[in-house]
Scaffold this motif. Structure first.
Motif, PDB file in Angstrom:
ATOM      1  N   LEU A  87       1.894  39.578 130.699  1.00 48.28           N
ATOM      2  CA  LEU A  87       3.351  39.201 130.050  1.00 48.28           C
ATOM      3  C   LEU A  87       4.157  38.780 129.885  1.00 48.28           C
ATOM      4  O   LEU A  87       4.216  38.078 128.586  1.00 48.28           O
ATOM      5  N   ALA A  88       3.464  37.405 130.497  1.00 51.34           N
ATOM      6  CA  ALA A  88       4.672  36.122 130.107  1.00 51.34           C
ATOM      7  C   ALA A  88       4.840  35.514 128.750  1.00 51.34           C
ATOM      8  O   ALA A  88       5.415  34.934 128.274  1.00 51.34           O
ATOM      9  N   VAL A  89       3.024  35.966 128.539  1.00 52.52           N
ATOM     10  CA  VAL A  89       2.763  35.454 127.040  1.00 52.52           C
ATOM     11  C   VAL A  89       3.239  35.855 125.522  1.00 52.52           C
ATOM     12  O   VAL A  89       3.435  35.911 125.279  1.00 52.52           O
ATOM     13  N   ARG A  90       3.252  37.529 126.321  1.00 52.45           N
ATOM     14  CA  ARG A  90       4.131  38.264 125.219  1.00 52.45           C
ATOM     15  C   ARG A  90       5.641  38.296 124.894  1.00 52.45           C
ATOM     16  O   ARG A  90       5.383  38.466 124.061  1.00 52.45           O
ATOM     17  N   TYR A  91       5.974  38.168 126.078  1.00 57.43           N
ATOM     18  CA  TYR A  91       7.346  38.070 125.751  1.00 57.43           C
ATOM     19  C   TYR A  91       7.519  37.044 125.255  1.00 57.43           C
ATOM     20  O   TYR A  91       8.528  36.343 124.536  1.00 57.43           O
ATOM     21  N   ARG A  92       6.658  35.013 125.401  1.00 57.80           N
ATOM     22  CA  ARG A  92       6.744  34.501 124.307  1.00 57.80           C
ATOM     23  C   ARG A  92       6.780  34.241 123.365  1.00 57.80           C
ATOM     24  O   ARG A  92       7.232  33.974 121.862  1.00 57.80           O
ATOM     25  N   ALA A  93       5.905  34.779 122.606  1.00 56.15           N
ATOM     26  CA  ALA A  93       5.602  35.607 121.164  1.00 56.15           C
ATOM     27  C   ALA A  93       6.462  36.122 120.948  1.00 56.15           C
ATOM     28  O   ALA A  93       6.635  35.934 119.303  1.00 56.15           O
ATOM     29  N   ASN A  94       7.286  37.429 121.184  1.00 54.98           N
ATOM     30  CA  ASN A  94       8.152  38.376 121.157  1.00 54.98           C
ATOM     31  C   ASN A  94       9.010  37.736 120.433  1.00 54.98           C
ATOM     32  O   ASN A  94      10.256  38.307 119.539  1.00 54.98           O
ATOM     33  N   ARG A  95       9.365  36.531 121.234  1.00 58.53           N
ATOM     34  CA  ARG A  95      11.053  35.558 121.194  1.00 58.53           C
ATOM     35  C   ARG A  95      10.808  35.195 119.585  1.00 58.53           C
ATOM     36  O   ARG A  95      11.426  34.941 118.856  1.00 58.53           O
ATOM     37  N   ILE A  96       9.135  34.176 119.581  1.00 53.48           N
ATOM     38  CA  ILE A  96       8.715  33.966 118.054  1.00 53.48           C
ATOM     39  C   ILE A  96       8.841  35.031 117.355  1.00 53.48           C
ATOM     40  O   ILE A  96       9.456  34.655 116.518  1.00 53.48           O
TER      41      ILE A  96
END
Length: 403
Positions: A101-110
């Motif tokens: 989840l945290a990885v997806r949140y970070r990727a989507n901010r980019i």
């Protein structure tokens, strides 16, 4: 001729327009213009991702890799490899069900920041028209709001009108998870409306999350607003067929399978399906238990709440499979109650889920008003939605007996 006439009647009734068989050519063209292109393929960057062999091994194909296999792949990556993939392929990682989840949140901010910058550049591009400039400004503003601190974007795809999924609460540690499946006109531009917020997926999800916390402040909850499929635009032909739901249902099942790998709730996520979203849920229902069940589940039954529904594509709950418990409500002022609850020649969505013989457990929506009023504060519907999401079924308010 009689069959063709009845099809025109159904389209008109669902659209809330005059029910006239002899619709003019201009009206027919206007209706056709609202037809949407369904999105079923992986996001931009997926082809390059598959062809990237610089890691010394193949990367999993986003089009074919199951969320369980995706979770295993991401768990084996080193921090350096993971950071490299997030930076190089934010849209792929951000939409990969099964990824942390945290990885997806970070990727989507980019990915969101890149889309904002792209839209801003278009807004001043002299080769574009003033109308295109205005659309670009609107897109940039919509995306910028999603970059505010604290927002958790689980999925983002800028194609078409924009697909978006947002989370409220700590999804990874939640004991109870709710997933909101919206209906027509849900997209990036209408995801979070400041005016009439309860018409938007974000507004509905916030209201549900707040009501859950009010009813059970000690329970860890999370709400997911899933606009992960192309919804009908307006009330044209797409709203009266299952075409978009047929494409959306596998995407919903994939979301649930991804949540199974990345969350550990005490029960399968409860689904709240509004309007055309109930067609998506009905289409997905037979495979939902397999997609959603995890080892931590204590019941194995998925709660599926439909409200403001035009039908679920079936005549009774017996057609939806044994692994879902269907709850249904519709308030007296919701215009959807005026549509014909039947299916003829591919038009219409079957029986009324709130009818006595459909088989759903009916719940009260007293004090709610209209098609978008179900999450208003003080309504029986909002109270009941939170009770179902929390699993406190004894608190659910049933409708008053019919006279």
């Amino acid at each position: 001729m009689r069959r063709r006439r009845w099809k025109h009647v159904l389209i008109g009734a669902f659209a809330g327009a005059a029910v006239l068989a002899d619709a003019g050519a201009a009206a027919a063209q206007a209706a056709a213009a609202t037809e949407q292109l369904a999105i079923s393929t992986p996001p931009a960057g997926s082809a390059a991702w598959v062809e990237d062999h610089s890691y010394g091994h193949d990367l999993p194909d986003p089009a074919t890799t199951a969320p369980a296999a995706a979770a295993e792949f991401f768990a084996q990556l080193s921090p350096a490899e993971l950071n490299r993939l997030v930076e190089a392929y934010p849209l792929v990682v951000g939409n990969f069900d099964g990824a942390p989840l945290a990885v997806r949140y970070r990727a989507n901010r980019i990915a969101l920041a890149a889309e904002r910058d792209h839209a801003r550049a278009r807004s001043t591009d002299r080769a574009l028209t003033p109308e295109q400039h205005a659309l670009a400004v609107s897109r940039a503003n919509d995306v910028q709001s999603l970059l505010a601190p604290g927002r958790q974007i689980l999925a983002f795809d800028p194609r078409g009108r924009g697909l978006l999924t947002e989370v409220w609460g700590d999804l990874g540690s939640a004991d109870r998870v709710a997933v909101l499946v919206p209906g027509s006109d849900a997209d990036l531009g209408h995801f979070d409306q400041a005016v009439e917020p309860l018409r938007s997926p974000a507004g509905m999800a916030r209201a549900l999350y707040q009501e859950e916390r009010r009813q059970a402040p000690g329970t860890r909850t999370a709400v997911v607003a899933w606009t992960g499929y192309v919804t009908p635009s307006g009330l044209g032909p797409d709203a009266v067929t299952s075409r978009l739901a047929d494409v959306g249902a596998p995407r919903l099942r994939r979301l649930l399978a991804g949540l199974k790998e990345t969350t550990r709730p005490q029960a399968p996520p409860a689904l709240f399906c509004h309007s055309y979203g109930s067609v998506v849920c009905g289409t997905a229902a037979p495979d939902i238990p397999r997609a959603a069940a995890s080892p931590a589940d204590t019941s194995g039954i998925t709660d599926l709440v439909v409200f403001g529904s035009p039908g679920m594509g079936v005549e009774s709950t017996s057609e939806l499979g044994a692994g879902v418990h269907v709850w249904a409500t519709r308030n007296e002022t919701d215009w959807i109650g005026n549509v014909p609850y039947l299916e003829v020649g591919g038009l219409g969505h079957g029986a009324d889920p709130t009818s006595l013989d459909f088989g759903a457990e009916r719940i009260s929506s007293a004090r709610s008003a209209g098609h978008n009023g179900y999450f208003a504060t003080g309504t029986d519907s909002l109270h009941n939605f939170a009770a179902v999401a929390l699993g406190t079924y004894g608190d659910v308010v049933r409708p008053a007996p019919e006279a």
